[in-house]
Every structure is written in C-alpha cells, then in structure tokens.
Write a protein that holds these residues in place. Structure first.
Motif, PDB file in Angstrom:
ATOM      1  N   ARG A   2      13.158  55.504   1.402  1.00 32.39           N
ATOM      2  CA  ARG A   2      12.716  54.153   1.714  1.00 32.39           C
ATOM      3  C   ARG A   2      12.914  53.201   0.542  1.00 32.39           C
ATOM      4  NH1 ARG A   2       6.962  55.545   4.380  1.00 32.39           N
ATOM      5  NH2 ARG A   2       7.127  57.197   2.840  1.00 32.39           N
ATOM      6  N   TRP A   3      12.654  53.697  -0.692  1.00 33.46           N
ATOM      7  CA  TRP A   3      12.899  52.860  -1.869  1.00 33.46           C
ATOM      8  C   TRP A   3      14.379  52.526  -1.984  1.00 33.46           C
ATOM      9  CZ3 TRP A   3       9.603  50.169  -4.595  1.00 33.46           C
ATOM     10  CH2 TRP A   3       8.255  50.540  -4.604  1.00 33.46           C
ATOM     11  N   GLY A   4      15.229  53.534  -1.692  1.00 35.27           N
ATOM     12  CA  GLY A   4      16.662  53.289  -1.745  1.00 35.27           C
ATOM     13  C   GLY A   4      17.103  52.259  -0.728  1.00 35.27           C
ATOM     14  N   GLY A   6      15.247  49.889   0.452  1.00 35.84           N
ATOM     15  CA  GLY A   6      14.752  48.592  -0.014  1.00 35.84           C
ATOM     16  C   GLY A   6      15.693  47.962  -1.016  1.00 35.84           C
ATOM     17  N   VAL A   7      16.208  48.773  -1.930  1.00 38.59           N
ATOM     18  CA  VAL A   7      17.164  48.269  -2.922  1.00 38.59           C
ATOM     19  C   VAL A   7      18.446  47.815  -2.234  1.00 38.59           C
ATOM     20  CG1 VAL A   7      18.595  48.900  -4.893  1.00 38.59           C
ATOM     21  CG2 VAL A   7      16.212  49.656  -4.800  1.00 38.59           C
ATOM     22  N   ARG A 102       8.461  53.363   8.614  1.00 37.35           N
ATOM     23  CA  ARG A 102       9.016  52.478   7.585  1.00 37.35           C
ATOM     24  C   ARG A 102      10.523  52.659   7.416  1.00 37.35           C
ATOM     25  NH1 ARG A 102       6.467  49.704   3.553  1.00 37.35           N
ATOM     26  NH2 ARG A 102       4.835  49.612   5.122  1.00 37.35           N
ATOM     27  N   THR A 103      11.029  53.888   7.550  1.00 40.81           N
ATOM     28  CA  THR A 103      12.473  54.112   7.390  1.00 40.81           C
ATOM     29  C   THR A 103      13.256  53.381   8.476  1.00 40.81           C
ATOM     30  OG1 THR A 103      12.097  56.275   6.364  1.00 40.81           O
ATOM     31  CG2 THR A 103      14.291  55.837   7.260  1.00 40.81           C
TER      32      THR A 103
END
Length: 552
Positions: A2-4, A6-7, A102-103
């Motif tokens: 998910r962080w990836g 977002g980036v 979220r994904t």
C-alpha cells in the motif's frame, strides 16, 4: 504494497501535471478556452455567440481570465485548472473502492492515471473531462458508508452538475437518477437520506434556472442545445463507435481485461449476497450507461470515452486483486506482483509517449506572437477560436463539418463582410480552413498574407504588368490604422499613389475603407500590409508549413 502504491500515485499525479502543461493543445481546446474568455467579458453563450455545449466548464474557467488578463498564453492556466477535476476523479474512484480494502482503493486511481486514453483527454480543456469527474464524484458520494444527509445532498448536486457539464451526462446520469427514483418508490432504502439527495438536485437545478433567467437565455439555450443539437446529430457525417474504442483496447488490453474480471466478480458477489443496499449496484449500472452514451452518438469521438473509462477503473483494481487472490503459492504471488509491476511500467511508458512530438512549445510561441501583434480589442479570425483571448468577428466563431456544409452561403458572403466590418486584422490557420467554402477561402487568401505558416496578417499583394510598368487597382483598409508598403524599395524604383496622393514613406496611415492604388515603376510586384501593434514591419513568408493546429 500500500505504501508503494501511494508513492506510485503521487508520481503519476506529477506526471499528469507535466502532461497537462506540456502536451500539445487539441483544436477543440482553443474553442472552449475562447468561450470561457467571452464569458469572462460578460457575453452569454447561445445568446451572444454560437455554442451547443452546456456551459459549466466555461463558467468555472472564466474567472481565470478575469484574474490573469487577456494574454492568449493564459490558456495554459486553464490546462492547469483541469488538474482539479482529474484529482477529484482519482479521489472518487478511491472512495468507490474503499469498501474493498485499502489496496483496491489505491489501485483504482493508479490504474486510472495509467490509462493513456483517459489521461490524454482528462488533462485537456474539455467539458467531457469535467463531466466525467463530477459523475464519478456523485457515485462516490452515494457510496460513502455510512451514508449521511450531507453525502446524499452532495451526490444530488454533483449529479445535476454533471448534466450541466455535458448533454451526454443526461443519458448516463439520467439512468442512474431514474434508478434511484425507482428504488425510492419501491422503498428499498438504497438512499440513506433521500430528502437530502433530492434537495441537492433541486438546489443545483435552481442555480441553473436562475442563470438562464438572469441572462435571458432560456429560449436560445433550448434552441441550440436541444432542437438544433438533435438536428445536428442526425445529419453530422458520423462513424462507428469502434473507430476509437478498438485502438483504446489495443493500447491498454490489460486494463479492459482486468475491468471485465472485476465487473464479473462484483456482479457475482451482488447476486450471491443479495445485498440490495450496496452502492456497487449503481457502479454496475454506470458501466452500460456510460458506454451507451458513447456508442449511441452519431460521431463518438474518443473524449466521449472518459466517463466509461472512469467507471471501469474501480473494476480494474478489483480485477487485479481477484487475479492475485488465485495465486496461492509464494512463487505464484511473486510472479503476479512482478507482472503487475511490469503492467504499470508499460502503461506509464504509453502515457509518457503522449509528450512525444514537441509538446506545445510551438503553440505557445504562436500564442505569444498573437499577444505581441494584437491588442485585446483587435478582432482575429480562426475557424476554431485558436486566438483564445481576442474578439471574434461573427456569431459563428467556429464551425464543424456539418456547419461548413449547411452554412455555405453565410460563410461565403456574411463572413467576409463581417471580417471587414469588424476590422479583423489577423487570422489563424487551422485544420478546418481547407474545409471552408471556396469563396471564403479566396477572400482569406486575397486579404491576409502569411507571417508564417500559422498566422496571417491583413494585406494585399499586387503584380505590376511587365509590358506597361503601371498598375491600377484598389486597396481595402480593414480599419483606420497604420499600414506599410513591402518591399520599401518600390518607392525608390517607382511612384506609389493612394487616392491620388503620392506615398513617400514606407509607413502611412489610412482611413477604413476602399482606396484607389496606382503604381508606376520597375518593380515586379508589391504588397500593402497592416502594421502590427508592436510597430514592426514584417515580410510575408508564403509556403511556410502550418504546425499550430492539432486534432487530438
């Protein structure tokens, strides 16, 4: 992961901004930008100038011209402003998938921004880009869980706003609205706050009615946007909906395949769970509704795909997760993730390729020259409004293929007369010039001389008969202003007379109207040309290539 994502989403938004600011302008964007400039100066569409589109995008962009001024290059600010509905569309598809996790929520805007067919037109000055974002926003507001009176009110406002943005939204937005009314009558409780929703609809409709009433444009709006538009739709030289959909399928087959997987999975889930209250039903209905609005058009151009592609994005994200969920072994999951990264990279390359071909540097150069050569009060002619922030000469400031065929007499006779009466000093060449009636093209060729391949300034050219060395003719001064003779050497090799008065300087002032011209001397030819606002004499360049006007 998910962080990836977002980036990646942030990077793609920056890429979208770069695309909006540097991609070449489509020919229609100048038309829409000019309509916004006209509204910024108090003119009303349908009543004061020809327009057949609903005016919301012009209403929202007009304040930029009031704020920034009349420089034609301010069309770039309008491009930047179109990033706002793009961000709104991304937020909407995120919300539409939030119940899936979220994904899935993050994947939806990522896949939307990686769709070349969507991003190309969503970053342009177009009613369709704004309408697609508003429609997605209405669906997202209806999908908020738990629903509230404020979200239902917002959904009603956005649904009507989408309709005020484009007649096409009356089809797909109308189907969604009709479904909601049916659900309300059947008391199925799909709307958490039905009174708030219909209050939002009524509020937005009241704002539209107030605008049409205050501007006194009800009758003109109905005539041009409905009566005339339906006639136009029947007679416009059309083409198949496959013409632009098939290339879009070929450019991003994985997106459509994943969307199909996600769509089927969503429908199966609805049938299996029997959850009649889920907002996914509206998203499912929106797929055939937006496709129908595209395919049923007489001339379904690719920008009409924007709402359809927008509602597919949440399904494509769900399709990715459905495929990955089938990969149960570590090796399979690794292969799936690598494949997903490869897909994202390939689509990013497709999007980046939209910047190929030099971008809009040449177009910005032409707009800068228009700003230098003319003032905000100088009338300019272009069949597509390419001068952006200068007055036009005639009610029909632009024409399409149907109009050029049905208004032959008007364009042949009224348009030249209007150009003279309005004192039009400059014209912009565009892709549609070749389709104008021959009589108008002859007038343009005779009275506007090429500064380069894109800009033509008022002036006439003359050939001096070699046998007599004397020329008797006329010069039509389009306005009371400064003019000059080119080349200046003709004054050294002969005598030039206007209205019987000998011209002794290369620059001179003329009153508006027709003037007798006589030349006696050894020159083979000469030209009388309008002196631009910058006071610099110029040399005509016949045969220079035209590069300003692009279709898409």
């Amino acid at each position: 992961m998910r962080w990836g994502l977002g980036v990646v989403l942030v990077v793609l938004l920056l890429q979208a901004a770069r695309l909006a600011l540097h991609k070449a302008f489509s020919i229609d964007e100048f038309q829409y930008a000019h309509a916004a400039w006209l509204m910024a100066h108090g003119q009303v569409p349908y009543r004061d100038f020809f327009e057949v589109h609903f005016p919301l995008v012009y209403q929202l962009l007009a304040p930029l011209f009031r704020l920034l001024g009349d420089d034609p290059r301010n069309v770039l600010a309008l491009r930047a402003a179109m990033l706002v509905p793009l961000v709104g569309a991304c937020a909407s598809v995120f919300v539409l998938n939030r119940r899936e996790g979220r994904t899935a929520a993050l994947l939806a805007p990522v896949l939307l921004l990686l769709s070349p067919a969507y991003l190309h037109f969503a970053t342009e000055v177009r009613p369709d880009a704004l309408t697609a974002a508003l429609f997605l926003g209405a669906l997202a507001a209806l999908a908020v869980q738990p629903g509230s009176a404020s979200s239902s009110f917002l959904a009603g406002v956005l649904l009507v706003a989408a309709g005020w943005g484009s007649q096409k939204a009356l089809f797909f937005g109308g189907l969604v609205g009709a479904f909601l009314i049916g659900e309300l009558l059947l008391r199925r409780g799909r709307l958490p706050a039905p009174r708030a929703f219909f209050l939002g609809v009524l509020t937005a409709l009241s704002a539209v009615a107030a605008y049409l009433t205050v501007t006194g444009s009800w009758r003109a709006w109905w005539h041009w946007c409905f009566v005339w538009a339906s006639e136009h739709q029947r007679h416009y030289p059309g083409f198949s909906w496959r013409e632009y959909l098939v290339p879009a399928l070929g450019e991003q087959p994985a997106f459509f395949l994943l969307a199909a997987v996600g769509f089927v999975a969503t429908v199966r889930g609805l049938l299996k769970q029997g959850d009649r209250g889920t907002p996914d039903v509206l998203l499912v209905i929106a797929v055939p509704a937006t496709f129908g609005a595209y395919a049923l058009q007489r001339a379904p151009f690719p920008y009409s795909l924007l709402p359809f592609l927008g509602v597919l994005a949440p399904f494509a994200a769900r399709g990715v997760l459905a495929v990955l969920s089938r990969l149960r072994t570590p090796v399979g999951r690794t292969v799936g993730l690598v494949g997903l990264c490869g897909l994202l990279a390939v689509q990013a390359a497709h999007v980046n390729a939209r910047l190929d071909g030099g971008g809009n540097a040449r177009q910005r150069e032409v707009l800068a020259r228009i700003a230098t050569l003319t003032g905000p009060e100088d009338v300019v002619y272009d069949n597509s409004g390419g001068f952006v922030s200068r007055p036009h000469a005639h009610f029909y400031f632009y024409t399409d293929a149907y109009l050029r065929g049905s208004l032959v007499d008007l364009l042949s006779h009224d348009m030249p007369r209007a150009l003279v009466e309005q004192g039009c000093v400059l014209r912009v060449d565009d892709l549609r010039t070749s389709g104008l009636p021959p009589a108008l093209r002859r007038f343009l060729d005779a009275h506007y001389q090429p500064l380069d391949g894109d800009l033509y300034l008022w002036g006439q050219r003359y050939r001096v008969p070699a046998d007599s060395g004397a020329l008797d003719d006329h010069f039509l001064a389009v306005r009371a202003d400064r003019y000059f003779v080119h080349p200046a050497s003709v004054l050294d090799t002969g005598a030039l007379f206007l209205d019987g008065v000998r011209i002794t300087t290369s620059e001179f002032t003329l009153s508006q109207g027709r003037h007798t011209l006589r030349y006696e001397g050894r020159a083979e030819g000469l030209q009388l040309l309008w002196l631009p606002r910058d006071g610099k004499r110029w040399t005509p360049r016949p045969g220079a290539p035209a590069t300003y006007s692009r279709l898409f």
